[in-house]
Design an enzyme around this catalytic site. Structure first.
Site, PDB file in Angstrom:
ATOM      1  N   GLU A 179      -0.675  -8.655 -32.229  1.00 56.48           N
ATOM      2  CA  GLU A 179      -0.959  -9.700 -31.246  1.00 56.48           C
ATOM      3  C   GLU A 179      -0.532 -11.067 -31.765  1.00 56.48           C
ATOM      4  O   GLU A 179      -0.599 -11.337 -32.957  1.00 56.48           O
ATOM      5  CB  GLU A 179      -2.452  -9.700 -30.906  1.00 56.48           C
ATOM      6  CG  GLU A 179      -2.828  -8.481 -30.072  1.00 56.48           C
ATOM      7  CD  GLU A 179      -4.311  -8.353 -29.790  1.00 56.48           C
ATOM      8  OE1 GLU A 179      -4.647  -7.807 -28.739  1.00 56.48           O
ATOM      9  OE2 GLU A 179      -5.138  -8.776 -30.607  1.00 56.48           O
ATOM     10  N   CYS A 211      -0.040 -18.793 -33.086  1.00 61.71           N
ATOM     11  CA  CYS A 211      -0.847 -18.125 -34.106  1.00 61.71           C
ATOM     12  C   CYS A 211      -0.229 -16.748 -34.318  1.00 61.71           C
ATOM     13  O   CYS A 211      -0.286 -15.899 -33.422  1.00 61.71           O
ATOM     14  CB  CYS A 211      -2.289 -18.039 -33.599  1.00 61.71           C
ATOM     15  SG  CYS A 211      -3.386 -17.150 -34.708  1.00 61.71           S
ATOM     16  N   CYS A 237      -5.517  -4.995 -41.179  1.00 64.86           N
ATOM     17  CA  CYS A 237      -5.770  -5.738 -42.421  1.00 64.86           C
ATOM     18  C   CYS A 237      -6.616  -4.853 -43.336  1.00 64.86           C
ATOM     19  O   CYS A 237      -7.547  -4.186 -42.875  1.00 64.86           O
ATOM     20  CB  CYS A 237      -6.516  -7.046 -42.131  1.00 64.86           C
ATOM     21  SG  CYS A 237      -6.777  -8.053 -43.618  1.00 64.86           S
ATOM     22  N   CYS A 239     -13.138  -7.893 -43.878  1.00 60.40           N
ATOM     23  CA  CYS A 239     -14.216  -8.878 -43.790  1.00 60.40           C
ATOM     24  C   CYS A 239     -15.185  -8.393 -42.710  1.00 60.40           C
ATOM     25  O   CYS A 239     -14.764  -7.946 -41.639  1.00 60.40           O
ATOM     26  CB  CYS A 239     -13.669 -10.265 -43.450  1.00 60.40           C
ATOM     27  SG  CYS A 239     -12.534 -10.890 -44.686  1.00 60.40           S
ATOM     28  N   CYS A 289     -14.918  -9.672 -38.868  1.00 62.96           N
ATOM     29  CA  CYS A 289     -13.611  -9.852 -38.226  1.00 62.96           C
ATOM     30  C   CYS A 289     -13.147  -8.581 -37.517  1.00 62.96           C
ATOM     31  O   CYS A 289     -13.218  -7.486 -38.082  1.00 62.96           O
ATOM     32  CB  CYS A 289     -12.595 -10.250 -39.305  1.00 62.96           C
ATOM     33  SG  CYS A 289     -10.887 -10.284 -38.738  1.00 62.96           S
ATOM     34  N   CYS A 344     -10.122 -16.785 -32.824  1.00 62.57           N
ATOM     35  CA  CYS A 344     -10.108 -16.413 -34.245  1.00 62.57           C
ATOM     36  C   CYS A 344     -10.933 -15.170 -34.487  1.00 62.57           C
ATOM     37  O   CYS A 344     -12.093 -15.110 -34.090  1.00 62.57           O
ATOM     38  CB  CYS A 344     -10.747 -17.523 -35.077  1.00 62.57           C
ATOM     39  SG  CYS A 344      -9.591 -18.767 -35.554  1.00 62.57           S
TER      40      CYS A 344
HETATM   41  N1  SAH Z   1      -6.466 -13.167 -43.041  1.00 59.28           N
HETATM   42  C1  SAH Z   1      -6.392 -14.568 -43.021  1.00 59.28           C
HETATM   43  C2  SAH Z   1      -5.898 -15.149 -41.727  1.00 59.28           C
HETATM   44  C3  SAH Z   1      -6.368 -14.558 -40.435  1.00 59.28           C
HETATM   45  S1  SAH Z   1      -7.958 -14.892 -39.828  1.00 59.28           S
HETATM   46  C4  SAH Z   1      -7.741 -15.159 -43.369  1.00 59.28           C
HETATM   47  O1  SAH Z   1      -8.713 -14.445 -43.388  1.00 59.28           O
HETATM   48  O2  SAH Z   1      -7.765 -16.354 -43.664  1.00 59.28           O
HETATM   49  C5  SAH Z   1      -8.031 -16.631 -39.383  1.00 59.28           C
HETATM   50  C6  SAH Z   1      -9.445 -17.212 -39.566  1.00 59.28           C
HETATM   51  O3  SAH Z   1     -10.380 -16.698 -38.599  1.00 59.28           O
HETATM   52  C7  SAH Z   1     -10.043 -16.899 -40.937  1.00 59.28           C
HETATM   53  O4  SAH Z   1     -10.674 -18.029 -41.451  1.00 59.28           O
HETATM   54  C8  SAH Z   1     -11.063 -15.845 -40.576  1.00 59.28           C
HETATM   55  O5  SAH Z   1     -12.036 -15.686 -41.557  1.00 59.28           O
HETATM   56  C9  SAH Z   1     -11.585 -16.349 -39.273  1.00 59.28           C
HETATM   57  N2  SAH Z   1     -12.342 -15.362 -38.500  1.00 59.28           N
HETATM   58  C10 SAH Z   1     -12.288 -14.013 -38.601  1.00 59.28           C
HETATM   59  N3  SAH Z   1     -13.119 -13.449 -37.696  1.00 59.28           N
HETATM   60  C11 SAH Z   1     -13.694 -14.465 -37.013  1.00 59.28           C
HETATM   61  C12 SAH Z   1     -14.611 -14.521 -35.912  1.00 59.28           C
HETATM   62  N4  SAH Z   1     -15.046 -13.421 -35.341  1.00 59.28           N
HETATM   63  N5  SAH Z   1     -14.994 -15.732 -35.457  1.00 59.28           N
HETATM   64  C13 SAH Z   1     -14.476 -16.876 -36.004  1.00 59.28           C
HETATM   65  N6  SAH Z   1     -13.591 -16.878 -37.020  1.00 59.28           N
HETATM   66  C14 SAH Z   1     -13.206 -15.686 -37.524  1.00 59.28           C
HETATM   67 FE1  SF4 Z   2      -8.263  -9.674 -42.838  1.00 59.10          FE
HETATM   68 FE2  SF4 Z   2      -9.816 -10.594 -40.861  1.00 59.10          FE
HETATM   69 FE3  SF4 Z   2     -10.570 -10.858 -43.411  1.00 59.10          FE
HETATM   70 FE4  SF4 Z   2      -8.519 -12.330 -42.463  1.00 59.10          FE
HETATM   71  S1  SF4 Z   2     -10.648 -12.435 -41.802  1.00 59.10           S
HETATM   72  S2  SF4 Z   2      -8.620 -11.204 -44.430  1.00 59.10           S
HETATM   73  S3  SF4 Z   2      -7.618 -10.847 -41.021  1.00 59.10           S
HETATM   74  S4  SF4 Z   2     -10.300  -8.913 -42.322  1.00 59.10           S
END
Ligand code: SAH
Ligand code: SF4
Length: 351
Positions: A97, A110, A117, A121, A124, A339
């Site tokens: 996406e 974006c 991934c 986390c 996410c 995000c």
């Molecule tokens: N993998 C990279 C970039 C992609 S995520 C990273 O983790 O930095 C982009 C941002 O969105 C990151 O700061 C991530 O932690 C945040 N993010 C992930 N899930 C989210 C959610 N459900 N609500 C708000 N931010 C979120």
């Molecule tokens: Fe991967 Fe989501 Fe963690 Fe970014 S926030 S490193 S996309 S699992």
């Protein structure tokens, strides 16, 4: 169209020198390679027949044994706030996406760097998918070429690597894509308008600092202590918080740019005054800004977004301590484009 049935060489994603080599290997002058480079990345051209400044015989040859594979748009959704989300199909059937976020003065693309991934986390949506594979440099760049082809040269003014995947876990393709994106003969976007976001892959932060690319760096911090960070980000077990902070300092010093720390606010987990004090102690001494991201809920994941008042109070505590702080407004939540909501749903078979 190139001939997909034959075994052909994909040229989308090749660097300038690789294209020059491709042409030299045909005993032709290398500058044809540079012309192809500009057709591909400067003009979004994916038809050899349209590369009109190349000799006809070369165009025919390339048509025979090379290919340029653009992304296939599988789905499109537009939020009531004008954010656009694209679901793209890749040549092997994988899906990613890309999100386009128009704002008053800027439009931000974006982009994704991986299919899924590996870092899982806990909050996410992409993290629930596991990693299918890395994107190639061509697939990273293709997301941007698609947007320019569809919406014109000014489709976006800024790029953030905040889509699916951990960009620094796909380092070589990321760097190759960034070289094409920033090259005046390529996509010609200023490095000042590009931000790479990482969950904290410390050694690669240092490598990126030394690469000379000079892009902006955002680090997903999300917790101000090692033990809290480990609870929501398994990657913190590999790359400890103190080492991450020194890598951030190294980046800021080497590149001469202010780092952004992202901090997703999770209700009842990391949003108390104590958390804000710990965060300010950690970040105050660095040339950085803190970007607060009120959580975008993901179905099936056990976190909530704090109330607006809580968010404002948290921001005020940081500001009072001298931290430069912003609160990010979520965009595209109604189409799951915000995000952390990217999950390329069709991948999981529920479309
Ligand atoms: N993998 C990279 C970039 C992609 S995520 C990273 O983790 O930095 C982009 C941002 O969105 C990151 O700061 C991530 O932690 C945040 N993010 C992930 N899930 C989210 C959610 N459900 N609500 C708000 N931010 C979120
Ligand atoms: Fe991967 Fe989501 Fe963690 Fe970014 S926030 S490193 S996309 S699992």
């Amino acid at each position: 169209m190139s001939n997909p049935a034959k075994s052909t060489t994909e040229i989308l994603g090749l660097s300038k020198s690789e294209l020059e080599d491709l042409i030299r290997s045909r005993k032709l002058p290398a500058f044809y390679g540079r012309q192809i480079y500009t057709w591909l990345y400067g003009r979004q051209c994916h038809e050899f027949s349209e590369m009109t400044d190349l000799p006809l015989a070369l165009r025919d040859q390339l048509q025979e044994d090379c290919r340029i594979t653009p992304l296939v748009e599988l789905e499109f959704a537009k939020s009531t706030d004008t954010t656009e989300k694209y679901l793209f199909g890749l040549s092997d059937g994988a899906e990613i996406e890309t999100v386009l976020i128009p704002d008053r003065k800027t439009t931000t693309a974006c982009v994704s760097s991986q299919v899924g991934c590996a870092l899982a986390c806990r909050f996410c949506a992409t993290g629930t998918l596991n990693l299918t594979r890395d994107l190639t440099a061509g697939e990273i760049v293709a997301q941007l070429l698609f947007l320019r082809e569809k919406k014109g040269e000014r489709a976006f003014s800024n790029i953030v690597f905040m889509g699916m995947g951990e960009p620094l876990n796909n380092y070589d393709a990321l760097v190759k894509a960034l070289e094409i994106i920033t090259d005046p003969a390529g996509m010609a976007l200023s490095k000042r308008r590009i931000t790479v976001s990482t969950s904290g892959v410390t050694p690669k932060i240092r490598r990126l600092a030394e690469s000379g690319l000079g892009v902006n760096l955002a680090i997903s911090l999300h917790a101000a202590t090692q033990s809290k960070r480990e609870k929501i980000m398994p990657v913190a077990q590999t790359f400890a918080l103190d080492k991450l902070i020194s890598a951030a300092r190294f980046y800021a010093d080497t590149v001469g740019k202010r780092i952004t720390f992202e901090y997703v606010l999770l209700k009842g987990f990391n949003d108390t005054r104590e958390d804000a004090m710990a965060l300010s102690a950690l970040t105050r001494k660095l040339d950085c800004k803190v970007n607060l991201l009120p959580y975008n809920p993901v179905p099936g994941l056990d976190f909530d977004r704090p109330e607006k008042d809580e968010v404002n109070r948290f921001a005020a505590t940081l500001a009072n301590k001298g931290v430069v702080v912003t609160v990010r407004t979520s965009r595209g939540r109604d189409v799951a484009a915000a995000c952390g909501q990217l999950a390329a749903k069709r991948q999981k078979g529920n479309s």
